[in-house]
Motif scaffolding. Structure first.
Motif, PDB file in Angstrom:
ATOM      1  N   PHE A  42       0.842  -1.186   0.000  1.00 17.10           N
ATOM      2  CA  PHE A  42       0.000   0.000   0.000  1.00 17.10           C
ATOM      3  C   PHE A  42       0.884   1.246   0.000  1.00 17.10           C
ATOM      4  N   ILE A  56       3.657  19.334   1.384  1.00 10.82           N
ATOM      5  CA  ILE A  56       2.868  18.269   1.987  1.00 10.82           C
ATOM      6  C   ILE A  56       3.723  17.605   3.054  1.00 10.82           C
ATOM      7  N   THR A 100      -1.600  17.199  -8.659  1.00  7.08           N
ATOM      8  CA  THR A 100      -2.415  16.023  -8.931  1.00  7.08           C
ATOM      9  C   THR A 100      -2.870  15.961 -10.385  1.00  7.08           C
TER      10      THR A 100
ATOM     11  N   ALA B  31      -8.169  14.777 -10.261  1.00  2.00           N
ATOM     12  CA  ALA B  31      -7.671  13.914 -11.335  1.00  2.00           C
ATOM     13  C   ALA B  31      -7.534  12.504 -10.804  1.00  2.00           C
ATOM     14  N   HIS B  33      -5.324   8.794 -11.466  1.00  2.00           N
ATOM     15  CA  HIS B  33      -4.132   8.232 -12.094  1.00  2.00           C
ATOM     16  C   HIS B  33      -4.214   6.709 -12.079  1.00  2.00           C
ATOM     17  N   LEU B  35      -1.505   3.584 -12.346  1.00  2.00           N
ATOM     18  CA  LEU B  35      -0.083   3.265 -12.297  1.00  2.00           C
ATOM     19  C   LEU B  35       0.104   1.770 -12.465  1.00  2.00           C
ATOM     20  N   GLN B  37       2.832  -1.305 -11.443  1.00  2.00           N
ATOM     21  CA  GLN B  37       4.030  -1.684 -10.697  1.00  2.00           C
ATOM     22  C   GLN B  37       4.472  -3.064 -11.170  1.00  2.00           C
ATOM     23  N   GLY B  41       9.299  -4.262  -9.052  1.00  2.00           N
ATOM     24  CA  GLY B  41       9.054  -3.200  -8.085  1.00  2.00           C
ATOM     25  C   GLY B  41       8.913  -1.808  -8.667  1.00  2.00           C
ATOM     26  N   ILE B  43       7.621   1.488 -10.612  1.00  2.00           N
ATOM     27  CA  ILE B  43       6.274   2.044 -10.816  1.00  2.00           C
ATOM     28  C   ILE B  43       6.304   2.975 -12.014  1.00  2.00           C
ATOM     29  N   SER B  45       3.740   5.460 -14.514  1.00  2.00           N
ATOM     30  CA  SER B  45       2.450   6.104 -14.699  1.00  2.00           C
ATOM     31  C   SER B  45       1.889   5.713 -16.061  1.00  2.00           C
ATOM     32  N   MET B  48      -3.256   9.691 -16.698  1.00  2.00           N
ATOM     33  CA  MET B  48      -3.812  10.671 -15.779  1.00  2.00           C
ATOM     34  C   MET B  48      -5.018  11.245 -16.490  1.00  2.00           C
ATOM     35  N   ILE B  86      -2.414   0.094 -10.029  1.00  2.00           N
ATOM     36  CA  ILE B  86      -2.799   0.920  -8.889  1.00  2.00           C
ATOM     37  C   ILE B  86      -3.558   2.148  -9.369  1.00  2.00           C
ATOM     38  N   GLY B  90      -6.321  12.371  -7.009  1.00  2.00           N
ATOM     39  CA  GLY B  90      -5.953  13.648  -6.429  1.00  2.00           C
ATOM     40  C   GLY B  90      -7.204  14.240  -5.811  1.00  2.00           C
ATOM     41  N   LYS B  96      -2.274  16.163  -2.792  1.00  2.00           N
ATOM     42  CA  LYS B  96      -1.701  14.836  -2.623  1.00  2.00           C
ATOM     43  C   LYS B  96      -2.560  13.774  -3.294  1.00  2.00           C
ATOM     44  N   LEU B  97      -1.904  12.660  -3.638  1.00  2.00           N
ATOM     45  CA  LEU B  97      -2.586  11.498  -4.193  1.00  2.00           C
ATOM     46  C   LEU B  97      -2.941  10.518  -3.084  1.00  2.00           C
ATOM     47  N   PHE B  99      -4.071   6.509  -2.706  1.00  2.00           N
ATOM     48  CA  PHE B  99      -3.920   5.311  -3.517  1.00  2.00           C
ATOM     49  C   PHE B  99      -4.894   4.214  -3.141  1.00  2.00           C
ATOM     50  N   LYS B 101      -5.465  -0.049  -3.155  1.00  2.00           N
ATOM     51  CA  LYS B 101      -4.569  -1.105  -2.704  1.00  2.00           C
ATOM     52  C   LYS B 101      -3.998  -1.938  -3.839  1.00  2.00           C
TER      53      LYS B 101
END
Lengths: 115, 109
Positions: A42, A56, A100, B31, B33, B35, B37, B41, B43, B45, B48, B86, B90, B96-97, B99, B101
């Protein structure tokens, strides 16, 4: 050329130690981030800097201190490491403002293991 | 309850199948997004979007703002599409984003 790079890729250390993770981006972006990905995969935002200014700061223990010497670098220093700090830490960057709305570019991650 | 919910959590498909991954959110957003992964490992994008639909190659992302729902579709799936996908939003008024799970996709040859 790597867009967002992090060092080290792996970090194994003992409880109580102090360690740093470095991040650099060569994309000319103004905004950089630190994310933590826990054992359940997560992702959560920790910090974001825009042009060296902290914008932030999530509920993160004071033991975590980000430092941005210039807009291409955002380092993460962790004091008195604890077992629960074990995770993968991702750095990312995006273009300035209204973050964002902008695509984020991620570094390869740093896997931190605290023993 | 998480502000961003993804389904399914795990998905196994045969090569060539059409894949759909869903994302629902409970907050006003600026917005959304998608992603990817990789098993190693890293990540990346993928999309968007804030309205409508976007397409890159075999990947299509749609969003319905009224229903607070987005879907990621993969046409003609391939084993190299195996990854965790993922969804992140926003939040309106925030920079901030948040997420989801993630959805672990496995495409078998």
């Amino acid at each position: 050329d790597t867009a967002v790079s992090q060092t080290p890729k792996y970090l194994v250390t003992q409880m109580g130690n102090d360690k740093s993770i470095k991040c650099e981006q060569n994309l000319g972006h103004d905004t950089m981030y630190w994310y933590k990905q826990d054992s359940k995969k997560f992702l959560k935002i920790m910090f974001s800097y825009n042009n060296k200014e902290l914008i932030i700061n999530e509920t993160v223990p004071n033991r975590f201190s980000p430092k941005s010497p210039d807009k291409a670098h955002l380092n993460l220093h962790i004091n008195s490491l604890e077992l629960g700090d074990s995770a993968v830490y991702f750095c990312a960057s995006s273009q300035a403002m209204r973050q964002t709305y902008n695509e984020q570019f991620f570094g390869p991650g740093t896997r931190l293991t605290v023993l | 309850k998480n502000e961003v919910e993804q389904s399914p959590q795990n998905l196994t498909a045969q090569e060539g199948e059409f894949i759909t991954i869903n994302c629902s959110y409970s907050v006003g957003i600026s917005a959304l997004h998608w992603l990817q992964q990789h098993p190693g490992g890293g990540i990346v994008s993928l999309f968007m979007l804030s309205s409508g639909k976007k397409k890159h190659g075999r990947l299509i992302a749609t969003i319905n703002i009224q229903e607070k729902h987005s879907s990621l579709h993969i046409t003609a799936s391939h084993p190299r599409d195996s990854a965790v996908y993922i969804c992140a939003v926003g939040k309106g008024g925030s920079e901030k984003l948040v997420f989801g799970k993630g959805t672990k996709l496995t495409v078998n040859p």
